[in-house]
Design an enzyme around this catalytic site. Structure first.
Site, PDB file in Angstrom:
ATOM      1  N   SER A  37       0.635  -1.100  -0.021  1.00 22.05           N
ATOM      2  CA  SER A  37       0.035   0.006   0.076  1.00 22.05           C
ATOM      3  C   SER A  37       0.618   1.238   0.002  1.00 22.05           C
ATOM      4  CB  SER A  37      -1.001   0.022   1.338  1.00 22.05           C
ATOM      5  OG  SER A  37      -0.258  -0.369   2.501  1.00 22.05           O
ATOM      6  N   ASP A 239      -3.356   5.965  11.409  1.00 25.38           N
ATOM      7  CA  ASP A 239      -3.606   4.708  11.392  1.00 25.38           C
ATOM      8  C   ASP A 239      -2.293   3.648  11.744  1.00 25.38           C
ATOM      9  OD1 ASP A 239      -1.813   4.820   9.182  1.00 25.38           O
ATOM     10  OD2 ASP A 239      -3.210   3.999   7.711  1.00 25.38           O
ATOM     11  N   HIS A 242       0.244   3.619   7.704  1.00 22.55           N
ATOM     12  CA  HIS A 242       0.819   4.247   6.303  1.00 22.55           C
ATOM     13  C   HIS A 242       1.417   5.635   6.290  1.00 22.55           C
ATOM     14  CE1 HIS A 242      -2.887   1.780   4.873  1.00 22.55           C
ATOM     15  NE2 HIS A 242      -2.055   1.308   4.342  1.00 22.55           N
TER      16      HIS A 242
END
Length: 263
Positions: A37, A239, A242
């Site tokens: 990601s 989070d 990331h």
């Protein structure tokens, strides 16, 4: 034909550098971006929406192109992985910052081509030889190489060579080094480049409690032409997984420095 690779943090940045034999509108330096990601880009993404902010270091440049999902070249722009990591919302990753940095720091570089391949939420086992993700990466790399007389590759495990999902299960974390070394060998074989440069990004975060296990595996790889950029200390989003947009820009610059130092 030679091909370097570069792994980045929380995803993988594979950069394939090509030197076409003719034509100044095709990429002369091609980089394949692969991994998870963070390579696909989550900078500026909140509540499944990208805020559209593009830092100056990531802005389009007519001499930086990207290979689309349909294998056509066009001017690169964020989000680079919008038509590749299609099940998720993509934002800013390290790719554009990387490309702009190498262009500004080495004026000799010609047209740069970026080949996005990263898919969020994947484990390194899902990139093993013969899997759909591996096959797609090699297929896209091969398509790019067809426009080139000479190539190099860089992989950025942004999670650049790194998969944060491998930090959840102890057995997978402990197998990381073996899996990564095999992946490197397979890529070098299938791209016919035994000395392919790999630039690995040591994890800054992960989904589980075995982050240090995976980091140790990354930092312990001693294969020839495998470099490592450490992303630890870069700011994370709320989070805790990331990279922020600012950190993505910084990571791209770090990867550029590592690549240029290897030339």
């Amino acid at each position: 034909m030679t091909i370097p690779i570069l792994y980045s943090l929380l995803s993988v940045l594979l950069a394939l550098l090509l030197r076409p034999s003719s034509g100044d509108t095709l990429p002369q330096d091609i980089f394949i971006l692969a991994g998870q990601s963070n390579m696909a880009g989550r900078g500026g993404v909140e509540n499944d929406k990208w805020n559209g902010f593009v830092p100056p270091q990531c802005r389009p440049n007519p001499s930086i192109l990207r290979l689309s999902a349909q294998l056509t070249w066009s001017e690169a722009a964020e989000p680079l992985h919008a038509d590749i990591d299609v099940d998720r919302v993509c934002g800013v990753g390290p790719g554009m910052s990387f490309a702009n940095a190498i262009k500004s720091k080495d004026p000799r570089l010609g047209v740069v081509g970026l080949v996005p391949c990263a898919v969020g939420g994947t484990k390194i086992a899902q990139w093993a030889r013969g899997t759909p993700l591996y096959n797609q990466m090699v297929s896209r790399a091969t398509a790019a190489v067809k426009t080139s007389a000479r190539c190099k590759t860089i992989q950025n495990l942004t999670r650049g060579s790194t998969w944060e999902s491998d930090t959840v299960v102890q057995a997978e974390a402990e197998a990381y080094r073996t899996n990564m070394e095999k992946l490197i060998g397979d890529i070098r074989t299938d791209l016919n480049s035994p000395s392919l440069l790999i630039i690995q990004v040591a994890l800054a975060s992960g989904e589980g409690k075995f982050v240090d296990t995976v980091r140790s595996a990354q930092l312990g790889i001693t294969l020839p032409n495998v470099k490592c950029v450490d992303a630890k200390g870069l700011d994370l989003k709320t989070d805790h997984l990331h990279l922020t947009t600012t950190s993505q820009v910084r990571l791209g610059s770090m990867l550029a420095d590592a690549f240029l130092a290897s030339q």
